[in-house]
Design a protein around this motif. Sequence first.
Motif, PDB file in Angstrom:
ATOM      1  N   LEU A 160      -4.561  20.339  -3.017  1.00 42.41           N
ATOM      2  CA  LEU A 160      -3.209  20.696  -2.595  1.00 42.41           C
ATOM      3  C   LEU A 160      -2.808  22.103  -3.044  1.00 42.41           C
ATOM      4  O   LEU A 160      -2.282  22.871  -2.236  1.00 42.41           O
ATOM      5  CB  LEU A 160      -2.215  19.644  -3.106  1.00 42.41           C
ATOM      6  N   PRO A 161      -3.043  22.495  -4.309  1.00 37.46           N
ATOM      7  CA  PRO A 161      -2.694  23.875  -4.699  1.00 37.46           C
ATOM      8  C   PRO A 161      -3.450  24.933  -3.895  1.00 37.46           C
ATOM      9  O   PRO A 161      -2.889  25.968  -3.541  1.00 37.46           O
ATOM     10  CB  PRO A 161      -3.062  23.939  -6.182  1.00 37.46           C
ATOM     11  N   SER A 162      -4.700  24.665  -3.592  1.00 40.19           N
ATOM     12  CA  SER A 162      -5.488  25.613  -2.810  1.00 40.19           C
ATOM     13  C   SER A 162      -4.937  25.730  -1.384  1.00 40.19           C
ATOM     14  O   SER A 162      -4.845  26.832  -0.828  1.00 40.19           O
ATOM     15  CB  SER A 162      -6.949  25.163  -2.778  1.00 40.19           C
ATOM     16  N   ALA A 163      -4.565  24.600  -0.798  1.00 41.90           N
ATOM     17  CA  ALA A 163      -3.974  24.616   0.542  1.00 41.90           C
ATOM     18  C   ALA A 163      -2.644  25.360   0.525  1.00 41.90           C
ATOM     19  O   ALA A 163      -2.354  26.160   1.424  1.00 41.90           O
ATOM     20  CB  ALA A 163      -3.781  23.193   1.053  1.00 41.90           C
ATOM     21  N   TRP A 164      -1.830  25.101  -0.501  1.00 36.62           N
ATOM     22  CA  TRP A 164      -0.542  25.797  -0.636  1.00 36.62           C
ATOM     23  C   TRP A 164      -0.766  27.308  -0.728  1.00 36.62           C
ATOM     24  O   TRP A 164      -0.078  28.086  -0.093  1.00 36.62           O
ATOM     25  CB  TRP A 164       0.209  25.290  -1.866  1.00 36.62           C
ATOM     26  N   SER A 165      -1.746  27.701  -1.529  1.00 35.69           N
ATOM     27  CA  SER A 165      -2.059  29.115  -1.709  1.00 35.69           C
ATOM     28  C   SER A 165      -2.449  29.759  -0.381  1.00 35.69           C
ATOM     29  O   SER A 165      -1.948  30.819  -0.018  1.00 35.69           O
ATOM     30  CB  SER A 165      -3.183  29.270  -2.724  1.00 35.69           C
ATOM     31  N   SER A 166      -3.326  29.120   0.355  1.00 32.91           N
ATOM     32  CA  SER A 166      -3.780  29.661   1.640  1.00 32.91           C
ATOM     33  C   SER A 166      -2.644  29.762   2.640  1.00 32.91           C
ATOM     34  O   SER A 166      -2.489  30.780   3.327  1.00 32.91           O
ATOM     35  CB  SER A 166      -4.887  28.780   2.216  1.00 32.91           C
ATOM     36  N   LEU A 167      -1.836  28.719   2.732  1.00 35.53           N
ATOM     37  CA  LEU A 167      -0.727  28.725   3.679  1.00 35.53           C
ATOM     38  C   LEU A 167       0.325  29.764   3.318  1.00 35.53           C
ATOM     39  O   LEU A 167       0.844  30.477   4.188  1.00 35.53           O
ATOM     40  CB  LEU A 167      -0.088  27.337   3.753  1.00 35.53           C
ATOM     41  N   THR A 168       0.650  29.871   2.042  1.00 35.04           N
ATOM     42  CA  THR A 168       1.659  30.832   1.605  1.00 35.04           C
ATOM     43  C   THR A 168       1.203  32.264   1.847  1.00 35.04           C
ATOM     44  O   THR A 168       1.957  33.096   2.361  1.00 35.04           O
ATOM     45  CB  THR A 168       1.993  30.625   0.114  1.00 35.04           C
ATOM     46  N   THR A 169      -0.034  32.536   1.508  1.00 44.95           N
ATOM     47  CA  THR A 169      -0.581  33.883   1.713  1.00 44.95           C
ATOM     48  C   THR A 169      -0.643  34.218   3.202  1.00 44.95           C
ATOM     49  O   THR A 169      -0.275  35.324   3.607  1.00 44.95           O
ATOM     50  CB  THR A 169      -1.977  33.993   1.075  1.00 44.95           C
ATOM     51  N   SER A 170      -1.080  33.273   4.013  1.00 42.66           N
ATOM     52  CA  SER A 170      -1.150  33.502   5.458  1.00 42.66           C
ATOM     53  C   SER A 170       0.237  33.746   6.046  1.00 42.66           C
ATOM     54  O   SER A 170       0.411  34.620   6.904  1.00 42.66           O
ATOM     55  CB  SER A 170      -1.796  32.306   6.158  1.00 42.66           C
ATOM     56  N   LYS A 171       1.218  32.994   5.595  1.00 40.05           N
ATOM     57  CA  LYS A 171       2.582  33.177   6.085  1.00 40.05           C
ATOM     58  C   LYS A 171       3.105  34.571   5.730  1.00 40.05           C
ATOM     59  O   LYS A 171       3.718  35.250   6.558  1.00 40.05           O
ATOM     60  CB  LYS A 171       3.509  32.116   5.505  1.00 40.05           C
TER      61      LYS A 171
END
Length: 93
Positions: free
Chosen positions: A3-14
């Motif tokens: 979950l933290p890795s997914a959050w990181s990827s999504l936040t950075t992409s946004k």
Amino acid sequence: MTLPSAWSSLTTSKQRYLSFHGFVQHARAGHLLGRLLTQQAAAAEVRVHEVGPFLLGHFRNMAETSEREQTRLAGRAARIGLIADGAGDSRPC
């Protein structure tokens, strides 16, 4: 993927997407200035009107602004990655 890795990827992409949207006109103008400064077809007009230094100054300013934005995004991505790594690392040492 944790979950933290997914959050990181999504936040950075946004953040990159929002930055791109904010800078798309800036990038187009920089591309146009670059063409005016380098294409042979525009050289005569640039010389006749003596706008070379003006265009070059604007191009340099736009390039520096773009570089600052890329540096800002890279710093934010690094911080988000560190937060995600810290939140995802729950294993004992």
